[in-house]
Design an enzyme around this catalytic site. Structure first.
Site, PDB file in Angstrom:
ATOM      1  N   ASN A 154      -2.705  -5.269  82.792  1.00  0.00           N
ATOM      2  CA  ASN A 154      -1.420  -5.681  83.379  1.00  0.00           C
ATOM      3  C   ASN A 154      -1.181  -7.185  83.386  1.00  0.00           C
ATOM      4  OD1 ASN A 154      -3.264  -6.092  85.401  1.00  0.00           O
ATOM      5  ND2 ASN A 154      -2.042  -5.158  87.009  1.00  0.00           N
ATOM      6  N   ASP A 174     -20.611  -0.931  77.960  1.00  0.00           N
ATOM      7  CA  ASP A 174     -21.878  -1.013  78.705  1.00  0.00           C
ATOM      8  C   ASP A 174     -22.801  -2.050  78.090  1.00  0.00           C
ATOM      9  OD1 ASP A 174     -21.126   0.860  80.491  1.00  0.00           O
ATOM     10  OD2 ASP A 174     -22.420   2.472  79.739  1.00  0.00           O
ATOM     11  N   THR A 197     -13.733   1.726  86.644  1.00  0.00           N
ATOM     12  CA  THR A 197     -14.808   1.272  85.749  1.00  0.00           C
ATOM     13  C   THR A 197     -15.652   0.209  86.449  1.00  0.00           C
ATOM     14  OG1 THR A 197     -13.055   1.350  84.133  1.00  0.00           O
ATOM     15  CG2 THR A 197     -15.175   0.568  83.341  1.00  0.00           C
ATOM     16  N   GLU A 257     -12.293  -6.922  91.149  1.00  0.00           N
ATOM     17  CA  GLU A 257     -11.050  -6.550  91.833  1.00  0.00           C
ATOM     18  C   GLU A 257     -10.588  -5.239  91.230  1.00  0.00           C
ATOM     19  OE1 GLU A 257      -7.128  -6.031  92.113  1.00  0.00           O
ATOM     20  OE2 GLU A 257      -7.036  -8.057  91.248  1.00  0.00           O
ATOM     21  N   CYS A 312      -2.061  -4.225  90.934  1.00  0.00           N
ATOM     22  CA  CYS A 312      -3.013  -3.810  91.986  1.00  0.00           C
ATOM     23  C   CYS A 312      -2.409  -4.091  93.343  1.00  0.00           C
ATOM     24  CB  CYS A 312      -4.328  -4.562  91.906  1.00  0.00           C
ATOM     25  SG  CYS A 312      -4.810  -5.080  90.304  1.00  0.00           S
TER      26      CYS A 312
END
Ligand code: G3P
Length: 478
Positions: free
Chosen positions: A158, A219, A237, A253, A287
């Site tokens: 975003n 990962d 995640t 965050e 968020c």
């Protein structure tokens, strides 16, 4: 189908040896717009090695010189606002005007970071021993802040530019090197932003940008032994990353379910304006968006009516036309939002507008009389769909807010400042806004989530501090 972009390593643009690319689908046309390199683990290893080497000499580069380069990058970034904003429009369907603001805000953020870094990193501490019982004044402790090493930055779709530079700026001014893994949607805007840092003349290997599939390098990056700090913004995640990461400082965050508590004495026009701005700007994909309205029954009808009148005026359509509501980022995201809406429908929520969707485009929707048994009362839609829960006491509102597993921000509307402060104290959220919708900025304000919303505090000053460690030297007098 789709212009192909290279990744950035060791000061140059490279095609991956994998020979593979990842498609970036335009949310509006749902066609492949761009392609980025699918980097391999071997390429990540090389980037990490180069970052480690570059960091050593960068840490010895005078602070004022590091600041000078950041100021240069900030200016170049602003000069490139138009092409970068164009990418944001095509990759993440951000309304054209907001896309430009994101880039300008990013340039300002980088400049501010350079200035703030010069001030706070230019200061150290001197302690003397005789304040602790049993000690003479024979030990002098000099401590200062030194870099962590290699910082891994993972921003979300975003704000692919702004939430990248909010990590890059603090990392670099503090003397770290930086490896960026941009989100797939937004990767080209991020690469263009990195190009601005390249043009500013940062040393080779100090900044790199690897693109690719999370399944291949996700990962591998976050668990890489060469990483000394992870700064991540995104969804769930982040919880997985924090469980797998090594013993390195984490800044996370991870979303929120920001509540808007409305009391009877509030300025109802102000409330309605903030619900629309807070809940629906960038189609709710923030968020810090207002994600649940908790409103006293006595004023609920009036606010719902005012909000509906404003929603009717929002322009719905493509980001190129600077519409207020634009297609959400992916088809799966649109499907998820629809799932929440259908669940609320089955369980009897009041639809203030008819539910309408075309492709990834979802029309703004206010759901009234939402009850706690509905998924949308708790889950984050990340779309232009907002639940209203009517409450009969302030305590009920605070209880709902605190029962959430998120705790990013919240807001309270009342003319009674004492009440507002007491409610703020009672809300388990990183920040509570009084008489305004939640927001991260201005970017030097502290920004933090509690519970599943995150680890650590961001904002320019806090991020600089977080990307350093304290180093002491003690002088022992005979
Ligand atoms: O969604 C990410 C979060 O950082 C929001 O920022 O500026 O929209 O409040 P902002």
């Amino acid at each position: 189908d789709g212009e192909v972009y290279k990744y950035y390593a060791d000061g140059e643009w490279r095609a991956s040896a994998s020979g593979k690319t990842v498609a970036i689908v335009n949310p509006t046309t749902r066609q492949t717009q761009y392609r980025v390199q699918a980097c391999t683990q071997e390429e990540v290893n090389k980037v990490m090695d180069a970052a480690k080497v570059a960091q050593k000499s960068w840490a010895r580069t005078p602070l004022w010189k590091r600041a000078e380069l950041l100021h240069k990058a900030a200016a170049i970034l602003k000069e490139h606002k138009t092409p970068i904003a164009e990418c944001l429009v095509k990759e993440i369907a951000k309304p054209a005007k907001d896309a430009v603001s994101e880039v300008v805000r990013s340039g300002d953020l980088v400049s501010y970071t350079a200035e703030e870094g010069v001030r706070i990193l230019g200061e150290g501490k001197l302690l003397v021993s005789d304040s602790f019982p049993g000690n003479e004044r024979n030990k002098y402790c000099l401590s200062s802040k030194v870099p962590l090493g290699v910082v891994l930055a993972i921003p979300p779709f975003n704000y692919p530019v702004n939430l990248a530079v909010s990590k890059i700026g603090p990392a670099l001014i503090a003397g770290n090197s930086l490896v960026l893994k941009p989100p797939t949607q937004g990767a080209v805007a991020a690469l263009h932003m990195v190009h601005c840092f390249h043009l500013a003349g940062f040393p080779k290997g100090l900044i790199s940008c690897v693109t690719g599939k999370g399944s291949e390098i996700g990962d591998f990056l976050t668990m890489h032994p060469g990483v000394n700090c992870i700064s991540f913004t995104g969804g769930d995640t982040g919880i997985a990353i924090s469980k797998k990461a090594g013993m390195v400082p984490l800044q996370m965050e991870l979303g929120g379910k920001d509540a808007c508590i409305v009391l009877e004495d509030a300025d109802l026009d102000l409330v309605a304006a903030n619900i629309v701005k807070g809940g629906f700007s960038y189609s709710g994909q923030r968020c810090t968006a207002v994600k649940v309205v908790l409103i006293m029954e006595a004023v609920a009808d009036s606010v719902v009516e005012k909000v509906n009148a404003k929603l009717a005026k929002l322009k719905v359509g493509p980001p190129e036309d600077d519409c207020d509501i634009t297609p959400v980022v992916t088809e799966s995201s649109a499907n998820f939002i629809e799932g929440l809406v259908m669940d609320a429908k089955e369980k009897g929520a009041t639809f203030c507008q008819e539910y309408r969707r075309e492709g990834n485009l979802i029309w703004p929707l206010l759901l009234d009389h939402v009850r706690p048994d509905m998924r949308i009362a708790w889950e984050e839609p990340f779309g232009p769909v907002l639940p209203v829960i009517r409450i009969n006491s302030v305590e009920e509102g605070i209880h709902h807010c605190n029962a959430s597993n998120f705790g990013l921000q919240g807001c309270v509307f009342t003319r009674d400042i004492n009440k507002a402060i007491m409610i703020s104290d009672a809300m388990e959220s990183g920040t509570v806004q009084i008489n305004s919708a939640p927001a991260r900025g201005p970017d030097h304000f502290p920004f933090q989530g509690l519970k599943d919303s995150g680890i650590g505090s961001q904002g320019i000053t806090n991020s600089i501090n977080m990307m350093t460690k304290v180093k002491s030297t003690v002088i022992n007098l005979p």
